[in-house]
Design an enzyme around this catalytic site. Structure first.
Site, PDB file in Angstrom:
ATOM      1  N   ILE A 170       0.724  -1.407   0.113  1.00  0.00           N
ATOM      2  CA  ILE A 170      -0.028   0.033  -0.302  1.00  0.00           C
ATOM      3  C   ILE A 170       1.246   1.398  -0.120  1.00  0.00           C
ATOM      4  CG2 ILE A 170       0.092  -0.432   2.152  1.00  0.00           C
ATOM      5  CD1 ILE A 170      -3.367   1.407   1.923  1.00  0.00           C
ATOM      6  N   CYS A 171       0.582   2.429  -0.432  1.00  0.00           N
ATOM      7  CA  CYS A 171       1.063   3.811  -0.375  1.00  0.00           C
ATOM      8  C   CYS A 171       2.371   3.806  -1.258  1.00  0.00           C
ATOM      9  CB  CYS A 171       0.874   4.383   0.654  1.00  0.00           C
ATOM     10  SG  CYS A 171       1.376   5.804   0.930  1.00  0.00           S
ATOM     11  N   HIS A 172       3.643   3.446  -0.133  1.00  0.00           N
ATOM     12  CA  HIS A 172       4.487   3.873  -1.107  1.00  0.00           C
ATOM     13  C   HIS A 172       5.230   2.543  -1.024  1.00  0.00           C
ATOM     14  CE1 HIS A 172       4.201   8.262  -0.121  1.00  0.00           C
ATOM     15  NE2 HIS A 172       5.299   8.598  -1.081  1.00  0.00           N
ATOM     16  N   GLY A 173       3.987   1.188  -0.721  1.00  0.00           N
ATOM     17  CA  GLY A 173       5.036  -0.201  -0.244  1.00  0.00           C
ATOM     18  C   GLY A 173       5.481  -0.165  -1.622  1.00  0.00           C
ATOM     19  N   TRP A 217       7.348   0.723  -4.051  1.00  0.00           N
ATOM     20  CA  TRP A 217       8.631   0.918  -4.175  1.00  0.00           C
ATOM     21  C   TRP A 217       9.364  -0.166  -4.628  1.00  0.00           C
ATOM     22  CZ3 TRP A 217       9.809   6.282  -1.999  1.00  0.00           C
ATOM     23  CH2 TRP A 217      10.445   7.404  -2.593  1.00  0.00           C
TER      24      TRP A 217
END
Length: 207
Positions: free
Chosen positions: A111-114, A116
């Site tokens: 989730i979100c920046h995960g 990357w």
């Protein structure tokens, strides 16, 4: 949701700088579904959570990366926070850990920046997914099909954009983790359920 994950062992991989609710709420959902959930990090002790730009609570680490292997777990959850995944990308052991789940086709939720870290682990090429908007160019450049939806499910990979998406993210995560390993098949489920439907029964859309 209860008991869908009995007998499943799930790793949450994180380090200092994780977005607090993006770790604690998925962890709670997984535990409520019956999973054995363990926090894995590059270091022992506690890792520091954040509420956006402010320090939040710490979370105890169950295992360091040196103490476990990807083979020990059935599924992987990757919380966001800007600092957390950026630091993990510099940890070869963390990328190797994630790569196991990618290559073994075990379910992953990020989730979100995960997401990357999934770039470094070779886990986004040809995958339909979403993330925090600032990752769009990175994911597209790595070969992903990026869409702006609250949750995207593609062959065992569950992704969402931000904390507001956590309710549908957690529902889809538990469903995919309960299904286990996924064969490489095209297609995916995108977006939250229509009115009157659950996220678990969403139909795929062509983008």
């Amino acid at each position: 949701m209860a008991n869908d994950l009995n007998g499943k062992r799930v790793a949450i991989l994180a380090t200092d700088g994780f977005e607090q609710v993006e770790l604690t709420e998925p962890m709670q959902a997984l535990k409520q579904a019956g999973a054995r959930v363990e926090v894995v990090a590059p270091k022992s002790g506690d890792i520091q959570g954040f509420n956006h730009h402010d320090k939040g609570q710490t979370v105890p680490v169950d295992h360091t990366l040196e103490q476990v292997q990807g083979e020990d777990f059935d599924a992987l959850m990757l919380p966001g926070g800007v600092i957390n995944p950026d630091a993990l990308r510099l940890e070869p052991a963390a990328i190797d850990f994630i790569r196991h789940f990618v290559e073994a086709r075990k379910p992953i939720a990020a989730i979100c920046h995960g997401p990357w870290t999934l770039i470094n682990a070779g886990g986004v090429q040809g995958r339909r997914m979403t993330s925090w908007p600032s990752l769009e160019a990175d994911l597209r450049n790595a070969g992903a099909e990026w869409v702006d939806q609250d949750v995207v499910v593609d062959r065992g990979l569950v992704t969402s954009r931000k904390p507001d998406d956590l309710p549908v993210f957690c529902t889809a995560m538990v469903e995919e983790f309960s299904e286990g390993r996924h064969e490489e098949q095209p297609g995916g489920r995108i977006g939250s359920a229509q009115k009157g439907e659950s996220a678990a029964t969403m139909q795929g859309e062509n983008i």
